[in-house]
Design a protein around this motif. Sequence first.
Motif, PDB file in Angstrom:
ATOM      1  N   ASP A  89     -29.266 -40.833   7.260  1.00  0.00           N
ATOM      2  CA  ASP A  89     -28.502 -40.834   6.009  1.00  0.00           C
ATOM      3  C   ASP A  89     -29.047 -39.808   5.022  1.00  0.00           C
ATOM      4  OD1 ASP A  89     -28.336 -44.403   6.253  1.00  0.00           O
ATOM      5  OD2 ASP A  89     -26.713 -42.983   6.678  1.00  0.00           O
ATOM      6  N   SER A  90     -30.173 -39.209   5.336  1.00  0.00           N
ATOM      7  CA  SER A  90     -30.783 -38.221   4.437  1.00  0.00           C
ATOM      8  C   SER A  90     -29.866 -37.018   4.277  1.00  0.00           C
ATOM      9  CB  SER A  90     -32.135 -37.765   4.989  1.00  0.00           C
ATOM     10  OG  SER A  90     -33.058 -38.836   5.046  1.00  0.00           O
ATOM     11  N   ALA A  91     -29.598 -36.657   3.027  1.00  0.00           N
ATOM     12  CA  ALA A  91     -28.685 -35.540   2.736  1.00  0.00           C
ATOM     13  C   ALA A  91     -28.573 -35.398   1.225  1.00  0.00           C
ATOM     14  CB  ALA A  91     -27.309 -35.789   3.335  1.00  0.00           C
ATOM     15  N   VAL A  92     -27.924 -34.324   0.796  1.00  0.00           N
ATOM     16  CA  VAL A  92     -27.474 -34.225  -0.584  1.00  0.00           C
ATOM     17  C   VAL A  92     -26.128 -34.937  -0.664  1.00  0.00           C
ATOM     18  CG1 VAL A  92     -26.685 -32.684  -2.408  1.00  0.00           C
ATOM     19  CG2 VAL A  92     -28.692 -32.078  -1.038  1.00  0.00           C
ATOM     20  N   TYR A  93     -26.022 -35.863  -1.583  1.00  0.00           N
ATOM     21  CA  TYR A  93     -24.783 -36.623  -1.768  1.00  0.00           C
ATOM     22  C   TYR A  93     -24.032 -36.058  -2.973  1.00  0.00           C
ATOM     23  CZ  TYR A  93     -26.012 -40.067   1.743  1.00  0.00           C
ATOM     24  OH  TYR A  93     -26.290 -40.687   2.937  1.00  0.00           O
ATOM     25  N   LEU A  94     -22.756 -35.801  -2.768  1.00  0.00           N
ATOM     26  CA  LEU A  94     -21.918 -35.229  -3.814  1.00  0.00           C
ATOM     27  C   LEU A  94     -20.722 -36.133  -4.075  1.00  0.00           C
ATOM     28  CD1 LEU A  94     -22.479 -32.721  -1.444  1.00  0.00           C
ATOM     29  CD2 LEU A  94     -22.163 -31.471  -3.581  1.00  0.00           C
ATOM     30  N   CYS A  95     -20.340 -36.240  -5.336  1.00  0.00           N
ATOM     31  CA  CYS A  95     -19.119 -36.955  -5.653  1.00  0.00           C
ATOM     32  C   CYS A  95     -18.030 -35.945  -5.997  1.00  0.00           C
ATOM     33  CB  CYS A  95     -19.323 -37.960  -6.781  1.00  0.00           C
ATOM     34  SG  CYS A  95     -19.875 -37.276  -8.351  1.00  0.00           S
ATOM     35  N   ALA A  96     -16.808 -36.349  -5.754  1.00  0.00           N
ATOM     36  CA  ALA A  96     -15.666 -35.468  -5.966  1.00  0.00           C
ATOM     37  C   ALA A  96     -14.475 -36.297  -6.430  1.00  0.00           C
ATOM     38  CB  ALA A  96     -15.330 -34.733  -4.678  1.00  0.00           C
ATOM     39  N   ALA A  97     -13.573 -35.668  -7.163  1.00  0.00           N
ATOM     40  CA  ALA A  97     -12.416 -36.371  -7.702  1.00  0.00           C
ATOM     41  C   ALA A  97     -11.141 -35.595  -7.424  1.00  0.00           C
ATOM     42  CB  ALA A  97     -12.585 -36.588  -9.202  1.00  0.00           C
ATOM     43  N   ALA A  98     -10.044 -36.348  -7.275  1.00  0.00           N
ATOM     44  CA  ALA A  98      -8.749 -35.728  -6.996  1.00  0.00           C
ATOM     45  C   ALA A  98      -7.635 -36.607  -7.530  1.00  0.00           C
ATOM     46  CB  ALA A  98      -8.576 -35.540  -5.499  1.00  0.00           C
ATOM     47  N   LYS A  99      -6.542 -35.984  -7.923  1.00  0.00           N
ATOM     48  CA  LYS A  99      -5.344 -36.731  -8.278  1.00  0.00           C
ATOM     49  C   LYS A  99      -4.725 -37.284  -7.004  1.00  0.00           C
ATOM     50  CE  LYS A  99      -4.269 -36.466 -12.740  1.00  0.00           C
ATOM     51  NZ  LYS A  99      -3.908 -37.647 -13.555  1.00  0.00           N
ATOM     52  N   GLY A 100      -4.221 -38.513  -7.070  1.00  0.00           N
ATOM     53  CA  GLY A 100      -3.546 -39.085  -5.921  1.00  0.00           C
ATOM     54  C   GLY A 100      -4.505 -39.815  -4.999  1.00  0.00           C
ATOM     55  N   TRP A 101      -4.053 -40.063  -3.786  1.00  0.00           N
ATOM     56  CA  TRP A 101      -4.847 -40.814  -2.791  1.00  0.00           C
ATOM     57  C   TRP A 101      -4.559 -40.260  -1.417  1.00  0.00           C
ATOM     58  CZ3 TRP A 101      -8.948 -43.462  -2.087  1.00  0.00           C
ATOM     59  CH2 TRP A 101      -9.105 -44.336  -0.997  1.00  0.00           C
ATOM     60  N   TYR A 102      -5.577 -40.179  -0.598  1.00  0.00           N
ATOM     61  CA  TYR A 102      -5.441 -39.657   0.759  1.00  0.00           C
ATOM     62  C   TYR A 102      -5.766 -40.796   1.708  1.00  0.00           C
ATOM     63  CZ  TYR A 102      -5.821 -36.199   4.507  1.00  0.00           C
ATOM     64  OH  TYR A 102      -5.625 -35.471   5.638  1.00  0.00           O
ATOM     65  N   GLN A 103      -4.808 -41.232   2.467  1.00  0.00           N
ATOM     66  CA  GLN A 103      -5.033 -42.321   3.417  1.00  0.00           C
ATOM     67  C   GLN A 103      -5.775 -41.797   4.637  1.00  0.00           C
ATOM     68  OE1 GLN A 103      -4.355 -45.508   2.713  1.00  0.00           O
ATOM     69  NE2 GLN A 103      -5.461 -46.019   4.587  1.00  0.00           N
ATOM     70  N   GLY A 104      -6.942 -42.357   4.902  1.00  0.00           N
ATOM     71  CA  GLY A 104      -7.749 -41.880   6.010  1.00  0.00           C
ATOM     72  C   GLY A 104      -8.902 -41.038   5.499  1.00  0.00           C
ATOM     73  N   VAL A 105      -9.473 -40.225   6.365  1.00  0.00           N
ATOM     74  CA  VAL A 105     -10.609 -39.377   5.998  1.00  0.00           C
ATOM     75  C   VAL A 105     -10.090 -38.111   5.316  1.00  0.00           C
ATOM     76  CG1 VAL A 105     -12.587 -38.068   6.822  1.00  0.00           C
ATOM     77  CG2 VAL A 105     -11.992 -40.261   7.906  1.00  0.00           C
ATOM     78  N   PRO A 106     -10.336 -37.943   4.024  1.00  0.00           N
ATOM     79  CA  PRO A 106      -9.823 -36.761   3.334  1.00  0.00           C
ATOM     80  C   PRO A 106     -10.682 -35.536   3.606  1.00  0.00           C
ATOM     81  CG  PRO A 106     -11.060 -38.095   1.796  1.00  0.00           C
ATOM     82  CD  PRO A 106     -11.078 -38.821   3.119  1.00  0.00           C
TER      83      PRO A 106
END
Length: 124
Positions: A89-106
């Motif tokens: 699980d070691s990594a750089v973790y990033l958050c991101a935002a988007a309008k709408g919703w993507y069903q499944g893996v975006p």
Amino acid sequence: VQLQASGGGLVQAGGSLRLSCVASGRAFNGYATGWFRQAPGTEREFVAGISGSGGSTYYSDSVKGRFTISRDNAKNTVYLQMNSLKPEDSAVYLCAAAKGWYQGVPPPSFFGSWGQGTLVTVSS
């Protein structure tokens, strides 16, 4: 919307961390938010996503059952609770935002706003 991720650190395998992603700018409840991670030499990997209302969530198979994504729109904050952490699980973790919703893996391209990342290191 501007994003600021925090909460990373060094933890032993089996331990827990909670990441936070604070947003500033426009009404945050209109944005789906996702957590990605990227280890050195690898592609950016989707971890978890949550809809703007918080009513829908989605997880990658690698973290399902161990990680929980949630949000508090009154605080413009999305959280990633990470339990039973593993060295992989070691990594750089990033958050991101988007309008709408993507069903499944975006794909990363779905998200228009990104935070700067926070480093998570899990020791064995």
